[in-house]
Design an enzyme around this catalytic site. Structure first.
Site, PDB file in Angstrom:
ATOM      1  N   ASP A  83       4.648  13.597  72.637  1.00 31.90           N
ATOM      2  CA  ASP A  83       5.055  12.974  73.892  1.00 31.90           C
ATOM      3  C   ASP A  83       6.464  12.397  73.803  1.00 31.90           C
ATOM      4  OD1 ASP A  83       3.350  13.188  76.035  1.00 31.90           O
ATOM      5  OD2 ASP A  83       2.071  11.517  75.416  1.00 31.90           O
ATOM      6  N   GLU A 182      -3.894  15.571  84.793  1.00 26.92           N
ATOM      7  CA  GLU A 182      -4.726  14.403  84.481  1.00 26.92           C
ATOM      8  C   GLU A 182      -5.272  13.745  85.734  1.00 26.92           C
ATOM      9  OE1 GLU A 182      -4.695  10.200  81.956  1.00 26.92           O
ATOM     10  OE2 GLU A 182      -2.987  11.573  81.810  1.00 26.92           O
TER      11      GLU A 182
END
Length: 287
Positions: A83, A182
């Site tokens: 990330d 998500e």
């Protein structure tokens, strides 16, 4: 077989689901490698799972590089994605490319992930032009928690759903080779998956995605009282860990550990030679 951008794309084409888990340390990486997990994500979720923050915003590049490098040492065939933390790519194209490069050079990642759709397409294009594979992240993007007013499902109304679909098409065009979806409705995630040629990885997005990702502490039941709707607990490792810690604590305090089988021997003559006045007994005693 070594997982690569190409092999992951082939899995989508062949309809073979892609497994992904978060990972933050060498030991866990070794276990995931042995288990055959396709991809691991060093998520900025480490801010919450490993560092104890309330959200992901405080995570730094140094945090990400440190944990990514540790995980990379435990992997051989598993694909490693790192990330990009909050404000490591939003500030400028230059910062985005430089920080992505750091995750590759110093963290030994094979790809980077960043949050956002059309707003970050320029960053995605620039990073991919530097030959760094990019994973996009749409829907509930944790770095935008303050803008969303909390961790809430996204894409439930027409305007939101349309924007997420447009964002998905945009990040693919910008060069992303994969996208995480998500906390969006299952039908929307399925639609996006069918529209895109790149793999989709769902977390709280239903079974229509090309793959799934979970925070490993969630799927192992390591957080008491925290169980998002989309999480299936595949084991109760948290309970087993607590029981083991408690058993250890009791054994130490009761003088039951370590026993003879856990101790190393020395000839009595050696002890007598260095401490003639030391009384030697076979039974355990306090010194």
């Amino acid at each position: 077989m070594k997982k690569t951008v190409t092999t992951l794309q082939q899995q989508k084409l062949e309809g073979r689901r892609i497994s992904m888990l978060t990972c933050y340390d060498y030991t866990t990486a070794c276990l995931m490698e042995a288990a055959g997990v396709d991809t691991v994500l060093i998520g900025d979720s480490l801010g919450m799972t490993m560092l104890g923050y309330d959200d992901t915003l405080p995570v730094t590049m140094e945090d990400m590089i440190h944990h990514t490098a540790a995980v990379s040492r435990g992997l051989k065939n598993t694909f490693l994605i790192a990330d990009m933390p909050f404000m490591s790519y939003q500030t400028s194209i230059y910062d985005a490319v430089m920080n992505a490069g750091r995750l590759m050079k110093e963290g030994h990642a094979q790809a980077v992930k960043l949050e956002g759709g059309t707003k970050v397409c320029e960053q995605i294009e620039a990073i991919t032009k530097a030959d760094i594979p990019v994973v996009a992240h749409l829907g509930l993007t944790p770095q935008s928690v303050n803008a969303f007013g909390g961790f809430k499902v996204q894409g439930k109304n027409e305007a939101q759903a349309k924007q997420i679909l447009e964002d998905a098409l945009a990040v693919e065009k910008a060069g992303a080779f994969m996208v995480v979806l998500e906390c969006i409705p299952e039908k929307l995630a399925t639609l996006i998956t069918k529209r895109l040629t790149i793999p989709t990885i769902g977390i709280g997005a239903g079974a229509g995605c090309d793959g799934q990702v979970l925070v490993y502490q969630d799927m192992l039941g390591m957080f008491e009282g925290i169980k998002p709707k989309f999480v299936k607990q595949f084991a109760q490792i948290g309970k087993e860990m607590k029981e083991a810690f408690s058993a250890y604590d009791e054994a130490v305090k009761a003088g039951e550990y370590p026993s003879k089988e856990h101790s190393f021997a020395i000839d009595d003559d050696v002890i007598s030679a260095i401490a003639p006045d030391f009384a030697i007994h076979d039974e355990a005693r306090a010194i």
